[in-house]
Design a protein around this motif. Structure first.
Motif, PDB file in Angstrom:
ATOM      1  N   PRO A   1      -7.183  -5.153  -2.955  1.00 42.48           N
ATOM      2  CA  PRO A   1      -6.281  -5.568  -1.874  1.00 42.48           C
ATOM      3  C   PRO A   1      -4.821  -5.476  -2.299  1.00 42.48           C
ATOM      4  O   PRO A   1      -4.442  -5.963  -3.366  1.00 42.48           O
ATOM      5  CB  PRO A   1      -6.689  -7.021  -1.618  1.00 42.48           C
ATOM      6  CG  PRO A   1      -7.276  -7.486  -2.914  1.00 42.48           C
ATOM      7  CD  PRO A   1      -7.907  -6.290  -3.556  1.00 42.48           C
ATOM      8  N   CYS A   2      -4.009  -4.848  -1.471  1.00 37.57           N
ATOM      9  CA  CYS A   2      -2.586  -4.704  -1.769  1.00 37.57           C
ATOM     10  C   CYS A   2      -1.797  -5.916  -1.282  1.00 37.57           C
ATOM     11  O   CYS A   2      -2.226  -6.646  -0.381  1.00 37.57           O
ATOM     12  CB  CYS A   2      -2.031  -3.449  -1.098  1.00 37.57           C
ATOM     13  SG  CYS A   2      -2.300  -1.934  -2.026  1.00 37.57           S
TER      14      CYS A   2
ATOM     15  N   LEU B   1      -9.600   3.982  -0.364  1.00 35.23           N
ATOM     16  CA  LEU B   1      -9.637   2.843   0.557  1.00 35.23           C
ATOM     17  C   LEU B   1      -9.227   1.573  -0.174  1.00 35.23           C
ATOM     18  O   LEU B   1      -9.915   1.117  -1.094  1.00 35.23           O
ATOM     19  CB  LEU B   1     -11.036   2.686   1.151  1.00 35.23           C
ATOM     20  CG  LEU B   1     -11.513   3.821   2.059  1.00 35.23           C
ATOM     21  CD1 LEU B   1     -12.947   3.576   2.512  1.00 35.23           C
ATOM     22  CD2 LEU B   1     -10.583   3.968   3.266  1.00 35.23           C
ATOM     23  N   LEU B   2      -8.107   1.028   0.229  1.00 34.99           N
ATOM     24  CA  LEU B   2      -7.612  -0.216  -0.351  1.00 34.99           C
ATOM     25  C   LEU B   2      -8.003  -1.377   0.552  1.00 34.99           C
ATOM     26  O   LEU B   2      -7.875  -1.303   1.775  1.00 34.99           O
ATOM     27  CB  LEU B   2      -6.096  -0.159  -0.509  1.00 34.99           C
ATOM     28  CG  LEU B   2      -5.590   0.805  -1.593  1.00 34.99           C
ATOM     29  CD1 LEU B   2      -4.137   1.175  -1.359  1.00 34.99           C
ATOM     30  CD2 LEU B   2      -5.762   0.191  -2.975  1.00 34.99           C
ATOM     31  N   GLY B   3      -8.499  -2.451  -0.038  1.00 35.99           N
ATOM     32  CA  GLY B   3      -8.907  -3.604   0.756  1.00 35.99           C
ATOM     33  C   GLY B   3      -9.671  -4.597  -0.086  1.00 35.99           C
ATOM     34  O   GLY B   3      -9.755  -4.470  -1.315  1.00 35.99           O
ATOM     35  N   GLU B   4     -10.259  -5.578   0.552  1.00 38.65           N
ATOM     36  CA  GLU B   4     -10.944  -6.651  -0.158  1.00 38.65           C
ATOM     37  C   GLU B   4     -12.124  -6.144  -0.982  1.00 38.65           C
ATOM     38  O   GLU B   4     -12.462  -6.710  -2.018  1.00 38.65           O
ATOM     39  CB  GLU B   4     -11.431  -7.706   0.841  1.00 38.65           C
ATOM     40  CG  GLU B   4     -10.305  -8.453   1.544  1.00 38.65           C
ATOM     41  CD  GLU B   4      -9.428  -9.230   0.571  1.00 38.65           C
ATOM     42  OE1 GLU B   4      -9.951  -9.667  -0.484  1.00 38.65           O
ATOM     43  OE2 GLU B   4      -8.227  -9.391   0.846  1.00 38.65           O
ATOM     44  N   ASP B   5     -12.765  -5.066  -0.530  1.00 37.84           N
ATOM     45  CA  ASP B   5     -13.930  -4.551  -1.249  1.00 37.84           C
ATOM     46  C   ASP B   5     -13.546  -3.687  -2.444  1.00 37.84           C
ATOM     47  O   ASP B   5     -14.399  -3.369  -3.280  1.00 37.84           O
ATOM     48  CB  ASP B   5     -14.814  -3.732  -0.302  1.00 37.84           C
ATOM     49  CG  ASP B   5     -15.438  -4.593   0.788  1.00 37.84           C
ATOM     50  OD1 ASP B   5     -15.601  -5.808   0.547  1.00 37.84           O
ATOM     51  OD2 ASP B   5     -15.743  -4.053   1.864  1.00 37.84           O
ATOM     52  N   THR B   6     -12.299  -3.270  -2.521  1.00 41.25           N
ATOM     53  CA  THR B   6     -11.859  -2.415  -3.630  1.00 41.25           C
ATOM     54  C   THR B   6     -10.680  -3.069  -4.346  1.00 41.25           C
ATOM     55  O   THR B   6     -10.846  -3.697  -5.382  1.00 41.25           O
ATOM     56  CB  THR B   6     -11.467  -1.021  -3.115  1.00 41.25           C
ATOM     57  OG1 THR B   6     -10.505  -1.157  -2.047  1.00 41.25           O
ATOM     58  CG2 THR B   6     -12.686  -0.262  -2.613  1.00 41.25           C
TER      59      THR B   6
ATOM     60  N   GLU C   1       0.826  -1.208   0.000  1.00 39.12           N
ATOM     61  CA  GLU C   1       0.000   0.000   0.000  1.00 39.12           C
ATOM     62  C   GLU C   1       0.861   1.258   0.000  1.00 39.12           C
ATOM     63  O   GLU C   1       0.589   2.217  -0.736  1.00 39.12           O
ATOM     64  CB  GLU C   1      -0.928   0.002   1.218  1.00 39.12           C
ATOM     65  CG  GLU C   1      -1.798   1.247   1.307  1.00 39.12           C
ATOM     66  CD  GLU C   1      -2.787   1.201   2.456  1.00 39.12           C
ATOM     67  OE1 GLU C   1      -3.283   2.283   2.833  1.00 39.12           O
ATOM     68  OE2 GLU C   1      -3.057   0.097   2.973  1.00 39.12           O
TER      69      GLU C   1
END
Length: 379
Positions: free
Chosen positions: A296-297, A289-294, A226
């Motif tokens: 994932p890094c 917002l980086l994560g499972e819903d967008t 990230e």
């Protein structure tokens, strides 16, 4: 008949303004983006004669992947990475030097003039020894080369998807991620000193910027941490803004020193638009917002960090007012002597060409280096 075989397509891809065309690749987006009603082709070229990166024609769209511009971010990124991770160096040859060289080339393309030739020659003579150090080190350093190439690929993808974003904005499904965010961002910027026409330009460019950033977040997150992803996108955003301003600086210098009737960009308007675009992009890069819903890094990666490149780009932009100042009296005099010889009929394009590298567009599309002028390594 295939579009590629049509007279219109052949004429478009053989336009002399495209310079050296390295490849033409189909990039079909019609199944993914509503509103794209014709095929898209990515033209990998090397040209300092074109500022626009997209041609929309009745039956197809051409997006230019211009290695002339991308070679600058490659070399600038290599210098910054070397400075951070190998040996601290004087950054002026890379901020002031690269900026003056780029502007000199653009001045020459606006109209061949002694000012353009002298600025180019003086800059190359003054800074070429300093340019060698990080660029040669990168060639022998796997880590530097890997990180420099990743930065170049990401910047190339951002520019590509920025152009696609101008069409994708018609697809209302992207509104929550692009148009609505730009609307909110413009409202938070306070007073904007632009007329209605340039406010519209700012909005359109900002929407395309966010579309390009979102595509890069999605594409590069799985292979980057990230922290590094945000840093690399920040570098790319600052670079793109700087290039747009240098085009405006070139117009302004030519207008003030060579031809007062020259049109082109207003330097004040260009800086106003650029500052707002960068503010919107910087906020988006920081807050995405980086994560499972967008997207994932990766937990880690093999790339070198870029930290905060604002120092480099502040110097890059500060070079604008000093663009025509003499770097060294002896070098200015030598450049003037060479220019006198060129006025008698020498080929200045051959001199510029001696400092060029070109890039090849891959299928994905990803830029890869290809030597175009023997042992020369300069852009």
């Amino acid at each position: 008949m295939r579009i590629e075989d049509s007279l219109a397509f052949r004429a478009a891809v053989s336009d002399p303004g495209l310079g050296t065309v390295l490849s033409v690749e189909p990039y079909d987006l019609r199944s993914a983006i509503e509103g794209i009603d014709r095929p898209v082709y990515v033209v990998s070229c090397h040209t300092d004669r074109r500022r626009t990166m997209c041609d929309t024609l009745p039956s197809f769209i051409l997006i230019l992947h211009n290695s002339y511009v991308l070679s600058l971010v490659d070399n600038l990124g290599a210098a910054w990475l070397y400075h951070l991770h190998r040996d601290a160096i004087d950054l002026r040859p890379f901020s002031t030097g690269f900026a003056k060289k780029f502007v000199a080339e653009q001045l020459y393309r606006i109209a061949p003039s002694s000012m353009a030739r002298i600025l180019f020659l003086e800059t190359v003579l003054a800074y070429e020894p300093a340019w060698r150090v990080p660029l040669l080190a990168r060639d022998d350093d796997v880590s530097l080369r890997r990180s420099s190439q990743q930065l170049s690929r990401l910047t190339a993808d951002f520019l590509l998807h920025h152009e696609i974003g101008h069409t994708a904005v018609r697809d209302r499904r992207f509104d929550p991620f692009v148009s609505e965010r730009v609307h909110d961002a413009l409202g938070s910027l306070g007073e904007i000193q632009l007329d209605d026409q340039h406010r519209l330009i700012l909005r359109e460019e900002a929407e395309a910027d966010l579309f390009g950033l979102n595509c890069c977040f999605s594409r590069y997150a799985p292979g980057m941490s990230e922290r590094h992803l945000r840093e690399y996108l920040d570098f790319a955003a600052r670079f793109v803004i700087a290039i747009n301003l240098f085009y405006a600086v070139s117009d302004d210098i030519h207008r003030l020193n060579v031809d007062g009737s020259h049109g082109g960009s207003s330097i004040e308007t260009a800086f106003e638009i650029a500052s707002h675009r960068l503010a919107i992009m910087s906020a988006h890069i920081e807050s995405f917002l980086l994560g499972e819903d967008t997207a994932p890094c990766a937990p880690s990666d093999e790339f070198l960090g870029l930290d905060d490149p604002s120092m480099l780009f502040d110097a890059f932009m500060a070079a604008g007012p000093a663009m025509t100042e003499c770097t060294h009296e002896d070098l200015r005099h030598a450049s003037q002597i060479i220019d006198l010889g060129l006025q008698a009929g020498g080929d200045f394009d051959a001199i510029i060409g001696g400092y060029r590298k070109t890039w090849v567009l891959g299928d994905d599309p990803v830029a890869t280096l290809r030597e175009d002028c023997g042992t020369s390594f300069l852009v």
